[in-house]
Design a protein around this motif. Structure first.
Motif, PDB file in Angstrom:
ATOM      1  N   MET A 157       0.841  -1.196   0.000  1.00 37.33           N
ATOM      2  CA  MET A 157       0.000   0.000   0.000  1.00 37.33           C
ATOM      3  C   MET A 157       0.877   1.248   0.000  1.00 37.33           C
ATOM      4  SD  MET A 157      -2.968   1.085   2.694  1.00 37.33           S
ATOM      5  CE  MET A 157      -3.858   2.623   2.524  1.00 37.33           C
ATOM      6  N   GLN A 158       0.551   2.200  -0.870  1.00 36.74           N
ATOM      7  CA  GLN A 158       1.352   3.411  -0.980  1.00 36.74           C
ATOM      8  C   GLN A 158       1.011   4.399   0.134  1.00 36.74           C
ATOM      9  OE1 GLN A 158       0.450   4.866  -4.860  1.00 36.74           O
ATOM     10  NE2 GLN A 158       1.852   3.454  -5.915  1.00 36.74           N
ATOM     11  N   GLU A 159       2.058   5.036   0.629  1.00 37.90           N
ATOM     12  CA  GLU A 159       1.862   6.108   1.588  1.00 37.90           C
ATOM     13  C   GLU A 159       1.295   7.333   0.865  1.00 37.90           C
ATOM     14  OE1 GLU A 159       2.189   5.936   4.758  1.00 37.90           O
ATOM     15  OE2 GLU A 159       2.965   3.884   4.787  1.00 37.90           O
ATOM     16  N   PRO A 160       0.516   8.175   1.544  1.00 38.75           N
ATOM     17  CA  PRO A 160      -0.051   9.368   0.906  1.00 38.75           C
ATOM     18  C   PRO A 160       1.020  10.283   0.312  1.00 38.75           C
ATOM     19  CG  PRO A 160      -1.104   8.950   3.005  1.00 38.75           C
ATOM     20  CD  PRO A 160       0.039   7.996   2.921  1.00 38.75           C
ATOM     21  N   GLU A 161       2.133  10.413   1.017  1.00 38.22           N
ATOM     22  CA  GLU A 161       3.194  11.276   0.499  1.00 38.22           C
ATOM     23  C   GLU A 161       3.784  10.714  -0.787  1.00 38.22           C
ATOM     24  OE1 GLU A 161       3.027   9.971   3.451  1.00 38.22           O
ATOM     25  OE2 GLU A 161       3.064  11.552   4.991  1.00 38.22           O
ATOM     26  N   THR A 162       3.970   9.391  -0.797  1.00 41.10           N
ATOM     27  CA  THR A 162       4.527   8.750  -1.994  1.00 41.10           C
ATOM     28  C   THR A 162       3.584   8.923  -3.183  1.00 41.10           C
ATOM     29  OG1 THR A 162       5.642   7.105  -0.619  1.00 41.10           O
ATOM     30  CG2 THR A 162       5.370   6.580  -2.947  1.00 41.10           C
ATOM     31  N   LYS A 163       2.295   8.685  -2.946  1.00 40.80           N
ATOM     32  CA  LYS A 163       1.316   8.826  -4.017  1.00 40.80           C
ATOM     33  C   LYS A 163       1.261  10.256  -4.533  1.00 40.80           C
ATOM     34  CE  LYS A 163      -3.485   7.705  -5.097  1.00 40.80           C
ATOM     35  NZ  LYS A 163      -4.776   7.174  -4.562  1.00 40.80           N
TER      36      LYS A 163
END
Length: 814
Positions: free
Chosen positions: A1-7
């Protein structure tokens, strides 16, 4: 699952077409470039990207400008980590999946490095000024690299800047234009074919040279992609090629070609019955100055429907016939130049089943059409190899097609097929014809491809047919798949044409690239026996019969050439061929006056045969080198190779192929410059013969007569026995039957001569006819006519049979 910052960073990176970036790290002192990941994920093994040269340049730019990085010294806490010149490939350092620099390059085209700025991840604040001093020049130098390569703007024809257009270079990752229509593509110095494409617009391709200075600006203008605009720009507004397209039956195709003759009668001739062959296979001939001598022109044929199921091919043939005739009529210089040097032969609808296939599948999409019956290409192959003959066929079309090859002597044939987007070419001189195939593929416009090619596409039999025709009739054939679908929907014919028009044109344009000329003696007399051979190519080019004119169509490059004729000294030359230039080189050969009588001659060999002993230092022999394979290109060991002169049955040389199918044949020097007959035999395979021009190994830097290829077809079995065994056994049985019949006939005649008479017992010996004892009977033995003992006079007249009435006593007086 991607972190919000990464996305968020990923979406931001996609929204702006970044050109160059850097990910600043600490913990080492090195410039790290993609890829970080590799298929094997093996430590210490590099994983290189298509743009590796650019990435290495960028890494060096940073490292070389850094005060310490370029020294390649390891950090104190990681003494074993050494980075020569301060750069490393990510995977070679340690493999990592999901790295930011890999993702940026693959997903957005942004070229990013991971820059490790120092040995400490969290250095003391007091060290930061020194970090700045060490890195500031390197950062500026790195940012300046954004200008390397090619950059510019993409506009529409009315001047609008086009955002989101793809800028592609074969083999490299694409980039896209920004909102203002600008693009930046980092490249090393060199030549590149750059294609710009955007939905709703016609793509455009240009060759761009990036100079040594490292930067060039090139703008592109895209035209609206509607049929009318495209036709006006590329097809001389021939709307029949692009609007309301449909499949033509054979009669409709012939009618269209005959109309081209009526419309362009000065350059076109529709041949449909002037001889037996054109009665069977109609064709349109197109050339400049129709009716004049064609001996000095290339003859190029475009053929379609060798296989009836590939109906799209003949639509491309018709479209190109319309295209080049219209171009000539309006005065297009390139097309006029082509027809001045070339005779184009358009031969459609070769397979007689074409009409039936079109009728059954019209208004439908059939990408994989099963043959209704044996198609022409398969039938032609079976006829040539005498395999599975059809007793109900007289092979009229096959014989007509073969006679066309023999009479016209085409310099090149382009077959327009379908069911694939591959280009098949002959194995003979494959290095040459592979270049022609690449030319076609490089100019194919994939933006109009709406179909996926089948994963499994066995072209073995068709490839064998191409090889067989090329070797037997010295006529190279390139088979082009114009579409993955054999019979696309009629509305998609236009897209297939738009995808292939430039490829077909570039292929035909090579009639303007090569070398031509006359070959004469010192008195100006044509040498009609001369041949032109090119190093590394098995194909021999013969001069024309009347004027001794040679024509060699070649891609651009440098070639070593030898010109030979019986009784004349060889001439060795270097040709430099330039694309778009047909160079005229008239050649003069001088008579061979001195003959070295110390060399070995074939008639001097003991028995005319000698075993092969390879001795490359022996100056008394030339060599023929080649390869023996089966029809699936598997090596054949133990193939028996023999060499004979054309006018003698005696064997000059022999050898067998090795484990890799290779063979070497040694021939005496008096055969150099002459054709010999080389035979290849192997149990279980059909025998093969070829005529080879022997080349002297000392002519071109120890270049022998090389690349002689034998493809042997397995001999089929009859009644579970090999064909050869069956034929021999049948012959023996036949001889035995004849002998038995003759013996029986002899016995019967002997029996007729034995009358089977049985001797009667003594008591039963009674006369067949009664008589009285008083009768004066003269008794004589009975003889068969042939058993009558001869008289002393050996005359049958001395034997007289008389009755009692004729037998009278003679008186003494008488």
């Amino acid at each position: 699952m991607q972190e919000p910052e990464t996305k968020a960073v990923m979406e931001w990176s996609k929204s702006i077409p970044f050109v160059l970036s850097a990910n600043l790290h600490g913990g080492a002192l090195v410039a790290n470039y993609p890829f970080d990941a590799s298929p094997e994920m093996t430590h210490g093994k590099a994983s290189l990207s298509p743009d590796n040269a650019v990435f290495v340049h960028l890494a060096h730019t940073y490292s070389d400008a850094h005060h310490k990085m370029h020294l390649g010294q390891p950090c104190k806490d990681h003494i074993l980590e050494k980075f020569p010149e301060g750069i490393t490939n990510g995977a070679q350092w340690y493999p990592l999946t999901g790295g930011m620099q890999d993702w940026n390059y693959l997903e957005t085209g942004d070229m990013e490095l991971t820059l490790e700025l120092g040995c400490f991840k969290f250095p003391p604040a007091s060290d930061l000024p020194q970090y700045w001093e060490d890195n500031k020049d390197a950062l500026v130098k790195y940012i300046e690299q954004v200008h390397m390569g090619v950059h510019g703007f993409v506009h529409s024809t009315i001047g609008h800047r086009l955002a989101g257009a793809n800028v592609r270079i074969p083999g490299l990752r694409p980039v896209r234009t920004a909102d203002t229509g600008d693009y930046w593509r980092l490249l090393m110095p060199g030549k590149y074919n750059i294609t710009v494409a955007k939905g709703g617009y016609e793509s455009i391709t240009e060759e761009v040279t990036v100079p040594e200075s490292g930067s060039v600006s090139v703008n592109f203008t895209l035209m609206a992609g509607d049929p009318q605009h495209w036709s006006s720009a590329y097809d001389f507004r021939i709307l029949d090629n692009i609007v309301k397209t449909h499949y033509h039956t054979t009669s409709e195709m012939y009618r269209e070609l005959s109309e081209l003759e009526n419309k362009y009668s000065n350059i076109s001739e529709f041949r449909a019955g002037d001889n037996l062959d054109t009665m069977t296979l109609h064709q349109l001939k197109v050339t400049d100055q129709l009716g004049s001598s064609e001996e000095t022109k290339f003859h190029v044929a475009l053929i379609s429907n060798l296989y009836a199921s590939q109906s799209i091919g003949q639509e491309m043939l018709l479209n190109f016939a319309r295209h080049i005739t219209q171009a000539y009529a309006i005065g297009e210089p390139i097309h006029i130049s082509i027809l001045k040097n070339t005779v184009l032969h358009f031969i459609p609808s070769i397979d007689p089943l074409t009409d039936k296939v079109i009728t059954l599948n019209k208004d439908k999409e059939h990408c994989n059409i099963d043959p209704l019956e044996e198609e022409f290409g398969d039938s032609l192959y079976d006829y040539l190899v005498k395999k599975n003959p059809n007793p109900l066929s007289n092979y009229t079309r096959e014989k007509a097609f073969i006679r066309l090859l023999e009479v016209e002597k085409y310099d090149l044939i382009l077959e327009l097929g379908a069911g694939t987007e591959q280009v098949l070419y002959p194995e003979v001189s494959k290095d040459l014809f592979e270049k022609f195939a690449e030319i076609y593929q490089e100019n194919r416009d994939q933006s109009y491809t709406n179909y996926k090619c089948p994963i499994e596409n066995d072209n073995t039999v068709h490839g064998n047919l191409i090889d067989l025709l090329s070797e037997t009739y010295n006529t190279p054939i390139l088979s082009v798949g114009v579409a993955c679908c054999k019979m696309p929907q009629e509305s998609d014919i236009a897209n297939v044409w738009r995808s292939n028009i430039h490829s077909i044109m570039e292929f035909v344009k090579y009639a303007n690239t090569g070398v031509v000329g006359y070959i004469k003696d010192i008195h100006g007399k044509p040498i009609n026996t001369a041949t032109v051979a090119i190093t590394g190519l098995e194909k021999q080019y013969r001069v024309s019969r009347n004027m001794a004119y040679y024509k060699v169509m070649l891609p651009s490059g440098e070639y070593q050439v030898i010109i030979r004729a019986h009784g004349y000294m060889d001439k060795i030359m270097t040709w430099r061929v330039t694309k778009g230039v047909l160079d005229r080189k008239d050649l003069t050969l001088t008579l061979r006056e001195v003959v070295n009588t110390t060399t070995f001659r074939s008639e001097q060999m003991s028995g005319g045969v000698y075993e092969m002993i390879v001795d490359e230092q022996d100056p008394s022999f030339a060599h023929v080198i080649g390869l023996a394979v089966d029809m699936n290109s598997n090596y054949l060991k133990g193939v028996n190779l023999t060499v004979r002169s054309l006018n003698s049955p005696h064997i000059i040389s022999w050898n067998t192929s090795d484990d890799q199918g290779k063979f070497v044949l040694r021939v005496p020097l008096d055969m150099v410059g002459h054709e010999v007959r080389v035979s290849a035999t192997l149990d279980g395979y059909i025998n093969s013969q070829r005529h080879i021009m022997v080349r002297d190994k000392n002519d071109l830097d120890n270049a022998e007569t090389a690349n002689v290829l034998f493809k042997l077809e397995r001999d089929g079995k009859v009644l579970g026995m090999p064909r050869l065994v069956f034929v021999m056994l049948s012959g023996v049985v036949g001889v035995l039957v004849v002998v038995a019949a003759a013996w029986c006939l002899t016995c019967r005649r002997q029996q007729q001569r034995d009358y089977f008479f049985t001797q009667l017992p003594n008591d039963d010996k009674k006369p067949l006819f009664g008589y009285n004892d008083g009768d004066d009977i003269v008794r004589k033995p009975y003889y068969d006519e042939e058993d009558i003992p001869p008289s002393e006079s050996e005359s049958e007249d001395d034997i007289v049979f008389s009755t009692d009435r004729e037998w009278k006593p003679v008186s003494q007086k008488e």
